[in-house]
Every structure is written in structure tokens, then in C-alpha cells.
Design an enzyme around this catalytic site. Structure first.
Site, mmCIF file in Angstrom:
data_model
loop_
_atom_site.group_PDB
_atom_site.id
_atom_site.type_symbol
_atom_site.label_atom_id
_atom_site.label_comp_id
_atom_site.label_asym_id
_atom_site.label_seq_id
_atom_site.Cartn_x
_atom_site.Cartn_y
_atom_site.Cartn_z
ATOM 1 N N ILE A 124 1.059 -0.836 -0.073
ATOM 2 C CA ILE A 124 0.067 -0.027 0.085
ATOM 3 C C ILE A 124 1.410 1.087 -0.060
ATOM 4 C CG2 ILE A 124 -1.626 1.137 1.016
ATOM 5 C CD1 ILE A 124 -2.400 -1.360 2.630
ATOM 6 N N PRO A 125 1.136 1.613 -1.174
ATOM 7 C CA PRO A 125 2.188 3.503 -1.408
ATOM 8 C C PRO A 125 1.800 4.531 -0.410
ATOM 9 C CG PRO A 125 0.966 2.614 -3.588
ATOM 10 C CD PRO A 125 0.667 1.392 -2.665
ATOM 11 N N CYS A 126 2.133 4.145 0.331
ATOM 12 C CA CYS A 126 1.911 5.718 1.093
ATOM 13 C C CYS A 126 2.357 6.896 0.868
ATOM 14 C CB CYS A 126 2.075 5.268 2.878
ATOM 15 S SG CYS A 126 2.694 4.316 3.745
ATOM 16 N N HIS A 127 4.131 5.799 0.412
ATOM 17 C CA HIS A 127 4.651 7.381 -0.200
ATOM 18 C C HIS A 127 4.768 8.354 -1.319
ATOM 19 C CE1 HIS A 127 5.497 3.495 -2.052
ATOM 20 N NE2 HIS A 127 6.109 4.985 -3.286
#
Length: 168
Positions: A124-127
Site C-alpha cells: 500500500i504505497p503511502c509514500h
């Protein structure tokens, strides 16, 4: 790294920014953790951890790699909605906390809290979520010179988002 620290993880994968710790339980990944460089690699202790190691290594080589891991269901209903929105951000693009909040009819601070509570960074690419005026925080850390923001910068650069790579 002490043996006790290593024992917290089902595997540890070396990464250009340090390492990624993998925790598994009952046939699923239950957490991914960004670790500083003092952590050494650790071989997978089970099949799910081995699958996670392979997929993380593939992503670190190819930013277009798509994860397909069994993930333990965690989080509140709101967090799940935020994580789903984050997962829809394409590689090479970012959205602000405010843009996601507007889409979800919520508040940017609540979106930021959900981002920081993400149990599965990379997957889950929260970056890919930033502040309106800059990089923003990362994993509940907002110290510009800190380890976690260095990870965020590396990931964005890896994915071709150059605007946030340099120190702000």
C-alpha cells in the site's frame, strides 16, 4: 542487530535505504517495517515470508512490479478506505493528503493518520501521498533529516517522482 530484534521478523530483506522487516502469521503477511541499515538480512522462516522477500526484491529492482501477497486484514473501516485510495495512485504519481481527503469527504489530518498507520508499506504505497507544500511526513515521522523521510525520498526517486527527492 541483536538476536531479539531479528526474532521479531519472519524475514529481513536488504534495501538501498536500509532493510524491510517482514512479519507473518497464520499464512499471511501481518506487517512490513522499514528498518535502518544496522539490521542484517534474515532468511525467510516460512513460505509466506519467502514470497514476500521475492516480491520486495522484485519491486526494489523494478518499480512497476505489482505485489500479490496474502495480507492479514487490519485497520478500521476508515483506514481501509484511505489505504484503498492510496493503492489506486499509479507509480510515478503522487496525491496530497488534501486530495485524498476531498475524495473521501474527510480531513487531511485524518488521511495522514491513516497513512501513518499503514501496516503494509510498499504494498500500500503511502509514500505516494505528500503534503500540499512538500514531502510531508512518513510513517508518523516528519523530521526532514530522519530515516523514514529518507526512505520516502528513495521510494519516490525509484518510482520516477523527482520533485521530492532533494532535501527540502
Amino acid at each position: 542487530m541483536s538476536r531479539a530484534e531479528s526474532d521479531l521478523f519472519s524475514a529481513i530483506v536488504a534495501a538501498p535505504f536500509g532493510a524491510v522487516g517482514i512479519r507473518t502469521m497464520a499464512g499471511a503477511v501481518c506487517e512490513l517495517v522499514y528498518l535502518p541499515p544496522r539490521f542484517e538480512e534474515k532468511a525467510a522462516t516460512d513460505a509466506v515470508a519467502d514470497m514476500a522477500v521475492s516480491q520486495i526484491e522484485a519491486y526494489l529492482t523494478d518499480p512497476d512490479f505489482r505485489f500479490d501477497l496474502p495480507l492479514q486484514i487490519v485497520g478500521t473501516a476508515f483506514q481501509s478506505r484511505v489505504w484503498q485510495a492510496i493503492s489506486s495512485i499509479p507509480r510515478g504519481e503522487v496525491m496530497t493528503y488534501g486530495q485524498i481527503a476531498k475524495y473521501l469527504k474527510s480531513a487531511p489530518r485524518a488521511v495522514g493518520q491513516a497513512c501513518g498507520s499503514n501496516w503494509y508499506p510498499l504494498v500500500i504505497p503511502c509514500h505516494r501521498v505528500t503534503a500540499a507544500g512538500g514531502l510531508g511526513g512518513f510513517a508518523h515521522h516528519d523530521d526532514e533529516a530522519g530515516f523514514h523521510l529518507g526512505v520516502k525520498r528513495w521510494l519516490l526517486q525509484h518510482e520516477g517522482v523527482a520533485a521530492y527527492v532533494s532535501q527540502e
